[in-house]
Design a protein around this motif. Structure first.
Motif, PDB file in Angstrom:
ATOM      1  N   LEU A   1       0.808  -1.214   0.000  1.00 11.81           N
ATOM      2  CA  LEU A   1       0.000   0.000   0.000  1.00 11.81           C
ATOM      3  C   LEU A   1       0.846   1.271   0.000  1.00 11.81           C
ATOM      4  O   LEU A   1       0.306   2.376  -0.098  1.00 11.81           O
ATOM      5  N   GLY A   2       2.144   1.113   0.101  1.00 15.41           N
ATOM      6  CA  GLY A   2       3.025   2.282   0.083  1.00 15.41           C
ATOM      7  C   GLY A   2       2.817   3.196   1.271  1.00 15.41           C
ATOM      8  O   GLY A   2       2.850   4.422   1.131  1.00 15.41           O
ATOM      9  N   LEU A   3       2.612   2.611   2.437  1.00 15.81           N
ATOM     10  CA  LEU A   3       2.387   3.417   3.634  1.00 15.81           C
ATOM     11  C   LEU A   3       3.699   4.036   4.123  1.00 15.81           C
ATOM     12  O   LEU A   3       4.760   3.428   4.037  1.00 15.81           O
ATOM     13  N   GLU A   4       3.586   5.244   4.649  1.00 13.73           N
ATOM     14  CA  GLU A   4       4.770   5.939   5.157  1.00 13.73           C
ATOM     15  C   GLU A   4       5.226   5.304   6.464  1.00 13.73           C
ATOM     16  O   GLU A   4       4.461   5.196   7.423  1.00 13.73           O
ATOM     17  N   THR A   5       6.467   4.870   6.499  1.00 13.52           N
ATOM     18  CA  THR A   5       7.011   4.210   7.682  1.00 13.52           C
ATOM     19  C   THR A   5       8.044   5.068   8.410  1.00 13.52           C
ATOM     20  O   THR A   5       8.333   4.831   9.584  1.00 13.52           O
ATOM     21  N   ALA A   6       8.625   6.037   7.722  1.00 11.43           N
ATOM     22  CA  ALA A   6       9.633   6.907   8.338  1.00 11.43           C
ATOM     23  C   ALA A   6       9.819   8.137   7.457  1.00 11.43           C
ATOM     24  O   ALA A   6       9.206   8.242   6.387  1.00 11.43           O
ATOM     25  N   LYS A   7      10.658   9.052   7.908  1.00 12.23           N
ATOM     26  CA  LYS A   7      10.954  10.266   7.147  1.00 12.23           C
ATOM     27  C   LYS A   7      12.454  10.510   7.130  1.00 12.23           C
ATOM     28  O   LYS A   7      13.158  10.206   8.098  1.00 12.23           O
ATOM     29  N   VAL A   8      12.919  11.094   6.034  1.00  5.33           N
ATOM     30  CA  VAL A   8      14.290  11.582   5.953  1.00  5.33           C
ATOM     31  C   VAL A   8      14.234  13.086   6.208  1.00  5.33           C
ATOM     32  O   VAL A   8      13.659  13.843   5.428  1.00  5.33           O
ATOM     33  N   TYR A   9      14.846  13.505   7.316  1.00  2.92           N
ATOM     34  CA  TYR A   9      14.821  14.924   7.683  1.00  2.92           C
ATOM     35  C   TYR A   9      15.978  15.633   6.965  1.00  2.92           C
ATOM     36  O   TYR A   9      16.989  15.992   7.564  1.00  2.92           O
ATOM     37  N   ALA A  10      15.812  15.817   5.652  1.00  3.84           N
ATOM     38  CA  ALA A  10      16.888  16.355   4.821  1.00  3.84           C
ATOM     39  C   ALA A  10      17.236  17.790   5.186  1.00  3.84           C
ATOM     40  O   ALA A  10      18.409  18.154   5.308  1.00  3.84           O
ATOM     41  N   VAL A  11      16.218  18.633   5.340  1.00  3.71           N
ATOM     42  CA  VAL A  11      16.391  20.022   5.774  1.00  3.71           C
ATOM     43  C   VAL A  11      15.391  20.254   6.892  1.00  3.71           C
ATOM     44  O   VAL A  11      14.205  19.991   6.724  1.00  3.71           O
ATOM     45  N   ASP A  12      15.881  20.762   8.019  1.00  7.61           N
ATOM     46  CA  ASP A  12      15.019  20.789   9.206  1.00  7.61           C
ATOM     47  C   ASP A  12      15.089  22.126   9.938  1.00  7.61           C
ATOM     48  O   ASP A  12      15.576  22.216  11.065  1.00  7.61           O
ATOM     49  N   GLY A  13      14.624  23.191   9.258  1.00  7.49           N
ATOM     50  CA  GLY A  13      14.550  24.488   9.905  1.00  7.49           C
ATOM     51  C   GLY A  13      15.711  25.395   9.572  1.00  7.49           C
ATOM     52  O   GLY A  13      16.450  25.812  10.469  1.00  7.49           O
ATOM     53  N   VAL A  14      15.866  25.724   8.303  1.00  5.24           N
ATOM     54  CA  VAL A  14      16.982  26.556   7.838  1.00  5.24           C
ATOM     55  C   VAL A  14      16.488  27.977   7.567  1.00  5.24           C
ATOM     56  O   VAL A  14      15.488  28.163   6.865  1.00  5.24           O
ATOM     57  N   THR A  15      17.195  28.959   8.119  1.00  4.36           N
ATOM     58  CA  THR A  15      16.837  30.367   7.946  1.00  4.36           C
ATOM     59  C   THR A  15      18.075  31.168   7.564  1.00  4.36           C
ATOM     60  O   THR A  15      19.109  31.060   8.225  1.00  4.36           O
ATOM     61  N   PHE A  16      17.974  31.943   6.496  1.00  4.40           N
ATOM     62  CA  PHE A  16      19.054  32.852   6.109  1.00  4.40           C
ATOM     63  C   PHE A  16      18.508  33.841   5.086  1.00  4.40           C
ATOM     64  O   PHE A  16      17.386  33.691   4.582  1.00  4.40           O
ATOM     65  N   ASP A  17      19.288  34.858   4.771  1.00  2.72           N
ATOM     66  CA  ASP A  17      18.938  35.777   3.693  1.00  2.72           C
ATOM     67  C   ASP A  17      20.200  36.111   2.914  1.00  2.72           C
ATOM     68  O   ASP A  17      21.315  35.902   3.391  1.00  2.72           O
ATOM     69  N   ILE A  18      20.008  36.595   1.681  1.00  2.00           N
ATOM     70  CA  ILE A  18      21.132  36.996   0.833  1.00  2.00           C
ATOM     71  C   ILE A  18      20.833  38.389   0.294  1.00  2.00           C
ATOM     72  O   ILE A  18      19.778  38.621  -0.303  1.00  2.00           O
ATOM     73  N   ASN A  19      21.742  39.309   0.517  1.00  2.05           N
ATOM     74  CA  ASN A  19      21.574  40.670   0.031  1.00  2.05           C
ATOM     75  C   ASN A  19      21.893  40.768  -1.453  1.00  2.05           C
ATOM     76  O   ASN A  19      22.581  39.909  -2.018  1.00  2.05           O
ATOM     77  N   ARG A  20      21.393  41.805  -2.073  1.00  4.92           N
ATOM     78  CA  ARG A  20      21.682  42.032  -3.491  1.00  4.92           C
ATOM     79  C   ARG A  20      23.190  42.190  -3.707  1.00  4.92           C
ATOM     80  O   ARG A  20      23.871  42.886  -2.963  1.00  4.92           O
ATOM     81  N   GLY A  21      23.685  41.526  -4.745  1.00  4.70           N
ATOM     82  CA  GLY A  21      25.091  41.632  -5.079  1.00  4.70           C
ATOM     83  C   GLY A  21      26.021  40.871  -4.150  1.00  4.70           C
ATOM     84  O   GLY A  21      27.240  41.024  -4.219  1.00  4.70           O
ATOM     85  N   GLU A  22      25.457  40.026  -3.289  1.00  2.00           N
ATOM     86  CA  GLU A  22      26.240  39.296  -2.293  1.00  2.00           C
ATOM     87  C   GLU A  22      26.350  37.829  -2.673  1.00  2.00           C
ATOM     88  O   GLU A  22      25.506  37.275  -3.382  1.00  2.00           O
TER      89      GLU A  22
END
Length: 333
Positions: free
Chosen positions: A21-42
């Motif tokens: 049935l393809g039931l979900e048994t687990a998860k891969v936490y590839a990205v888990d709460g990433v925060t950042f910013d990039i300024n123009r020209g940076e």
């Protein structure tokens, strides 16, 4: 400086399914709460070991798959939930340069057609003559001969193919270019040439770059700021000089200690990490790095640290419970 790209609490969890049935048994936490910013020209460099989730961050920004949670803003406009009909304009403004320059180029198309395709798709050429002139200008920008537009990708070297990939990213007039391990497949001398080309294009065109790499030695010559990732999280974020001169997080220090020193007579204290990176399917509790950290103590195993200001630089933050990290590794480690 104003932020061109803002990423807030980005999460991407991949389900693992099994059974008929393809039931979900687990998860891969590839990205888990990433925060950042990039300024123009940076240029912001996203670095870390293989499997830490840095490429997944880039692909999530490009909307190559839906996010689990979080928000992405481009020039103040939210794009992670943008309807498909409005995504076309965003696609023009955000382009990518992939790791393998050969597999990312259509082997059956001549360079002229590869570079003309985005110009045609976004209606940026008024006539065939205008199209040919724009293609020629792109070849000039990446320092390739104009007559080479009639050749196929296999007729170029790896470095030349990557220049074509950069030219294709420049074609629609992108504001932000995501370089996903863009130089890791190249020889050392060619790698330096591509880094210099990206720096030149940034100065001339005002490009904003998200440079994804595992090579801190390469990053040092291109970037303005560095974000270090470990197991799906950013553990340190700082200005280039602050990070390379006064790194705070033990993981960052271990990465820096492994960078080759140009002077063969120079001595450097190595911080060798023991053990393997934990599985992103079942990450450890508390600090994700505590299973390999030589300075671990009880609090690290229970409480997850948050990014907080460290050092003298205002923008220098690290996710570590230690107020200061010793220079020497404990003997018991």
């Amino acid at each position: 400086m104003t932020a061109l790209l803002e990423v807030n609490a980005l999460r991407k969890h991949f389900p693992i399914r099994s059974g008929l049935l393809g039931l979900e048994t687990a998860k891969v936490y590839a990205v888990d709460g990433v925060t950042f910013d990039i300024n123009r020209g940076e240029t912001l460099s996203l670095v870390g070991e293989s499997g830490c989730g840095k490429s997944t961050v880039g692909r999530a920004i490009l909307r190559l798959f839906p996010l689990t949670d979080g928000e992405v803003y481009l020039d103040g406009e939210r794009i992670d939930n943008m309807p498909a009909g409005r995504m076309r304009a965003m696609r023009r403004r955000v382009q990518v340069v992939f790791q393998d320059p050969f597999s990312s180029l259509n082997p059956r198309m001549r360079v002229r057609d590869i570079l003309a395709e985005p110009l045609i798709n976004f209606g940026m050429a008024k006539s065939r003559r205008d199209l040919d002139e724009r293609v020629a200008q792109l070849m000039d920008q990446v320092h390739l001969p104009r007559e080479a537009v009639h050749r196929f990708p296999h007729e170029f070297s790896g470095g030349q193919r990557q220049r074509i990939g950069i030219a294709r990213a420049l074609a629609p007039g992108a504001d932000l270019i995501i370089c996903d391990e863009a130089v890791s497949a190249l020889d050392v001398s060619v790698k330096a040439q591509i880094i210099n080309l990206l720096a030149e294009l940034q100065d001339r065109l005002g490009l904003t770059l998200l440079f994804i790499s595992h090579d801190l030695a390469t990053v040092e010559h291109l970037t303005h700021r560095v974000a270090v990732m470990y197991l799906g999280k950013i553990v340190e974020l700082a200005d280039r000089r602050a990070l390379f001169g006064q790194a705070h997080h033990p993981y960052t220090r271990a990465l820096l200690s492994a960078v080759p020193v140009p002077d063969p007579t120079a001595r450097r204290k190595r911080m060798i990490l023991t053990g393997d990176v934990p599985s992103p399917i079942n990450p450890p509790s508390g600090c994700k790095f505590h299973t390999r950290c030589p300075f671990v103590f009880d609090r690290c195993r229970i409480e997850e640290p948050v990014l907080r200001p460290v050092g003298d630089d205002r923008g220098h933050v690290a996710a570590c419970h230690l107020d200061s990290v010793p220079d020497a590794v404990p003997a018991a480690a």
